[in-house]
Write an enzyme that holds these catalytic residues in place. Structure first.
Site, mmCIF file in Angstrom:
data_model
loop_
_atom_site.group_PDB
_atom_site.id
_atom_site.type_symbol
_atom_site.label_atom_id
_atom_site.label_comp_id
_atom_site.label_asym_id
_atom_site.label_seq_id
_atom_site.Cartn_x
_atom_site.Cartn_y
_atom_site.Cartn_z
ATOM 1 C CB VAL A 117 51.305 30.109 42.178
ATOM 2 C CG1 VAL A 117 52.705 29.846 41.650
ATOM 3 C CG2 VAL A 117 50.777 28.891 42.931
ATOM 4 N N PRO A 118 52.419 33.510 43.020
ATOM 5 C CG PRO A 118 53.767 34.616 44.578
ATOM 6 C CD PRO A 118 53.017 33.327 44.340
ATOM 7 C CB CYS A 119 53.922 33.624 37.978
ATOM 8 S SG CYS A 119 52.364 34.026 37.218
ATOM 9 C CG HIS A 120 52.399 39.238 40.562
ATOM 10 N ND1 HIS A 120 51.690 38.227 41.191
ATOM 11 C CD2 HIS A 120 52.688 40.151 41.517
ATOM 12 C CE1 HIS A 120 51.555 38.536 42.477
ATOM 13 N NE2 HIS A 120 52.157 39.695 42.692
#
Length: 150
Positions: A117-120
């Site tokens: 879950v690429p919150c970056h």
């Protein structure tokens, strides 16, 4: 039963995956420490951190802890393409809750599934934004790996 699998990536340090069978229950980013482990997902994380593109879209997640809003935010973040970013406000709007950018930030802060879950890829309207205890430089490094220019 949850299996904890530690892994190490040159230049990044050691991290850990918590797996319940094929379902990812938690992911800790690598940081400076020593560890080793083997699992197909560990190998994918290592490859990603070495520059190999991966969407991780096939990785099943334990989202039992999520509210319906949090689930929509997680799904929206998973849809942000490799090498691209979206602002907290854009993610909120795409998740069906315009003006809920602060709530999106809270979902990012509670994200158990680094990379998957690429919150970056979620950034502030005026720049990079924060990245929890790892700090904005770690976030910048991940975005640079994906060749994102801010």
């Amino acid at each position: 039963m949850v299996e904890r699998v530690a892994y190490e990536v040159d230049g990044w340090g050691a991290g850990e995956l918590w797996l319940s069978g094929p379902v990812l229950a938690w992911h800790e980013f690598p940081c400076k420490a020593a560890a080793a482990g083997h699992d197909p997902l560990v190998e994918r994380v290592r490859a990603y951190l070495s520059g190999v593109r991966d969407t991780f879209e096939d990785v099943e997640l334990d989202l039992s802890w999520c509210t319906p809003f949090q689930r929509r935010v997680v799904e929206t973040m998973r849809a942000i393409p490799y090498g691209e970013t979206a602002t907290y406000g854009e993610v909120a709007a795409l998740a069906g809750h315009p003006n809920a950018q602060r709530a999106v930030g809270s979902v990012c802060a509670a994200n158990r599934f680094a990379l998957v879950v690429p919150c970056h890829r979620v950034v502030a309207a005026d720049g990079l934004g924060s990245y929890g205890s790892l700090g904005p430089e770690y976030k910048r490094r991940l975005l640079e790996l994906e060749r994102v220019v801010l």
